[in-house]
Design an enzyme around this catalytic site. Structure first.
Site, PDB file in Angstrom:
ATOM      1  N   GLY A  26      -3.452 -17.786   4.432  1.00 31.25           N
ATOM      2  CA  GLY A  26      -2.253 -18.600   4.216  1.00 31.25           C
ATOM      3  C   GLY A  26      -1.613 -18.368   2.861  1.00 31.25           C
ATOM      4  O   GLY A  26      -1.897 -17.393   2.171  1.00 31.25           O
ATOM      5  N   GLU A  76       5.468 -11.743   1.456  1.00 31.25           N
ATOM      6  CA  GLU A  76       6.045 -10.606   2.170  1.00 31.25           C
ATOM      7  C   GLU A  76       4.960  -9.615   2.647  1.00 31.25           C
ATOM      8  O   GLU A  76       5.125  -8.979   3.686  1.00 31.25           O
ATOM      9  CB  GLU A  76       7.068  -9.928   1.250  1.00 31.25           C
ATOM     10  N   GLY A  77       3.873  -9.501   1.904  1.00 32.69           N
ATOM     11  CA  GLY A  77       2.777  -8.615   2.332  1.00 32.69           C
ATOM     12  C   GLY A  77       2.227  -9.039   3.692  1.00 32.69           C
ATOM     13  O   GLY A  77       2.067  -8.228   4.601  1.00 32.69           O
ATOM     14  N   HIS A  78       1.957 -10.334   3.831  1.00 30.40           N
ATOM     15  CA  HIS A  78       1.478 -10.850   5.116  1.00 30.40           C
ATOM     16  C   HIS A  78       2.509 -10.598   6.219  1.00 30.40           C
ATOM     17  O   HIS A  78       2.157 -10.198   7.328  1.00 30.40           O
ATOM     18  CB  HIS A  78       1.227 -12.360   5.025  1.00 30.40           C
ATOM     19  N   GLN A 131     -16.566 -16.957   2.106  1.00 30.89           N
ATOM     20  CA  GLN A 131     -16.297 -15.743   1.337  1.00 30.89           C
ATOM     21  C   GLN A 131     -16.036 -16.035  -0.139  1.00 30.89           C
ATOM     22  O   GLN A 131     -15.745 -15.124  -0.904  1.00 30.89           O
ATOM     23  CB  GLN A 131     -15.158 -14.933   1.956  1.00 30.89           C
ATOM     24  N   GLN A 175     -12.315  -4.061   1.939  1.00 29.72           N
ATOM     25  CA  GLN A 175     -12.417  -5.009   3.058  1.00 29.72           C
ATOM     26  C   GLN A 175     -12.018  -4.338   4.372  1.00 29.72           C
ATOM     27  O   GLN A 175     -12.718  -4.461   5.382  1.00 29.72           O
ATOM     28  CB  GLN A 175     -11.508  -6.210   2.795  1.00 29.72           C
ATOM     29  N   ARG A 229      -2.749 -15.201  -4.985  1.00 34.64           N
ATOM     30  CA  ARG A 229      -3.306 -15.597  -6.286  1.00 34.64           C
ATOM     31  C   ARG A 229      -2.330 -15.359  -7.439  1.00 34.64           C
ATOM     32  O   ARG A 229      -2.561 -15.862  -8.542  1.00 34.64           O
ATOM     33  CB  ARG A 229      -4.627 -14.868  -6.549  1.00 34.64           C
TER      34      ARG A 229
HETATM   35  P1  AMP Z   1      -5.318 -12.914   2.415  1.00 38.20           P
HETATM   36  O1  AMP Z   1      -4.455 -14.029   2.923  1.00 38.20           O
HETATM   37  O2  AMP Z   1      -5.149 -12.636   0.964  1.00 38.20           O
HETATM   38  O3  AMP Z   1      -6.749 -13.042   2.858  1.00 38.20           O
HETATM   39  O4  AMP Z   1      -4.783 -11.597   3.124  1.00 38.20           O
HETATM   40  C1  AMP Z   1      -4.634 -11.512   4.506  1.00 38.20           C
HETATM   41  C2  AMP Z   1      -4.286 -10.087   4.881  1.00 38.20           C
HETATM   42  O5  AMP Z   1      -3.082  -9.707   4.222  1.00 38.20           O
HETATM   43  C3  AMP Z   1      -5.361  -9.076   4.452  1.00 38.20           C
HETATM   44  O6  AMP Z   1      -5.492  -8.079   5.464  1.00 38.20           O
HETATM   45  C4  AMP Z   1      -4.778  -8.511   3.193  1.00 38.20           C
HETATM   46  O7  AMP Z   1      -5.230  -7.195   2.911  1.00 38.20           O
HETATM   47  C5  AMP Z   1      -3.306  -8.498   3.518  1.00 38.20           C
HETATM   48  N1  AMP Z   1      -2.492  -8.467   2.297  1.00 38.20           N
HETATM   49  C6  AMP Z   1      -2.622  -9.268   1.204  1.00 38.20           C
HETATM   50  N2  AMP Z   1      -1.739  -8.917   0.257  1.00 38.20           N
HETATM   51  C7  AMP Z   1      -1.045  -7.853   0.744  1.00 38.20           C
HETATM   52  C8  AMP Z   1       0.014  -7.024   0.240  1.00 38.20           C
HETATM   53  N3  AMP Z   1       0.523  -7.204  -0.976  1.00 38.20           N
HETATM   54  N4  AMP Z   1       0.463  -6.032   1.039  1.00 38.20           N
HETATM   55  C9  AMP Z   1      -0.050  -5.829   2.273  1.00 38.20           C
HETATM   56  N5  AMP Z   1      -1.032  -6.578   2.803  1.00 38.20           N
HETATM   57  C10 AMP Z   1      -1.523  -7.572   2.064  1.00 38.20           C
END
Ligand code: AMP
Length: 288
Positions: free
Chosen positions: A31, A35-37, A64, A160, A194
């Site tokens: 959550g 934009e990455g998500h 985790q 990961q 973060r």
């Molecule tokens: P998280 O919510 O941080 O556990 O991330 C969930 C998913 O989003 C994981 O597969 C991450 O690798 C991916 N993710 C997080 N940050 C980015 C980013 N800047 N660009 C692409 N994918 C991302």
């Protein structure tokens, strides 16, 4: 868009879709979406096609996080996340509770975990000893609940993604893992939930991870011979720690497939690093 909290309801829906021959794409997240998500959601949509469905899970997985880590203060904003998912054309957002995911854990009654034993040793695994056990356990559970045909992970968390690939192969999960490129801010900082912890000054200093990756790539590509990892690490550490609040946790050069550390670094190898900026620990990686 449907929001499903119950594990049984999620699994029932997934099995129903499968009976209807609909392809299920899955993006697991913690959550506080950015934009990455959303780029992973678009990638999942592309993978499943117009008749497919896309599920996003939003779950801050307690197993985790280490005891001294940021579980309690991890940023959360479900209403905003749901809005973003709606806008991105997500079909189902899955938001399980801790009690449902880990029954009896509060009283020491939860006892089954999934452990990957090779790729999870170094880098993040060395700094965060129980982290990947938590990741593989929750992802295995989510795979069983969501029954995806394809699951999309971000290259931002390269180790990961490699571990999930290995787990999927080793435990015969019948699905395809897709790894999507890292989304960055205009100055190169990898997007991350973060990043919200950073003060404006720290935010400026946080570009040091990306700068180190770019500099390492330049050095390795211009060198006529393989580059000594130890020397390169010292140089990059100095550059990073020239910023008042930046402290290196690790810098590693490794083979992109085996994740084995390399003493002599060449183009095609990969670099990953973790840096504390104030009290926030940031990670990044790139091909050299
Ligand atoms: P998280 O919510 O941080 O556990 O991330 C969930 C998913 O989003 C994981 O597969 C991450 O690798 C991916 N993710 C997080 N940050 C980015 C980013 N800047 N660009 C692409 N994918 C991302």
């Amino acid at each position: 868009m449907r929001v499903i909290q119950s594990l049984q309801a999620m699994q029932r829906q997934a099995l129903k879709w499968r009976a209807e021959r609909r392809t299920i794409g899955f993006v697991p997240t913690m959550g506080y979406l950015h934009e990455g998500h959303l780029s992973l959601v678009r990638r999942a949509r592309r993978a499943v096609g117009p008749n497919g469905v896309v599920v996003v899970s939003i779950y801050v997985n307690p197993t985790q996080f280490g005891p001294q880590e940021d579980l309690a203060r991890y940023p959360r904003d479900l209403p905003r996340d749901l809005q973003l998912c709606r806008g991105a054309g997500v079909d189902v957002v899955f938001t399980p509770s801790d009690e449902a995911m880990y029954p009896g854990r509060a009283t020491g009654d939860y006892s089954t975990y999934v452990v990957e034993e090779q790729l999870s040793r170094g880098m993040e695994g060395a700094s965060r000893p129980t982290h990947f056990r938590g990741v593989t356990t929750v992802v295995a559970k989510l795979f069983l609940l969501v029954q995806p045909h394809v699951a999309v992970f971000g290259e931002k968390d390269y180790q990961q993604a490699a571990i999930i690939r290995r787990m999927t192969r080793d435990l015969n999960f019948p699905l395809r893992i897709v790894v999507a490129p890292t989304c960055r801010e205009a100055d190169g900082l990898a997007m991350s939930s973060r990043n919200k912890y950073l003060t404006p000054e720290q935010r400026q200093q946080a570009v040091c991870l990306y700068r180190a990756l770019c500099h390492a790539r330049e050095i390795v590509r211009q060198a006529p011979h393989p580059v000594d990892a130890h020397q390169l690490r010292i140089k990059l550490r100095q550059e990073i720690e020239a910023r008042p609040e930046a402290r290196v946790d690790y810098i590693e050069f490794f083979d992109p497939d085996t994740l084995r550390p390399q003493a002599r670094v060449m183009p095609g190898h990969r670099m990953a690093l973790a840096v504390w900026v104030g009290t926030t620990r940031l990670i990044d990686n790139a091909a050299l």
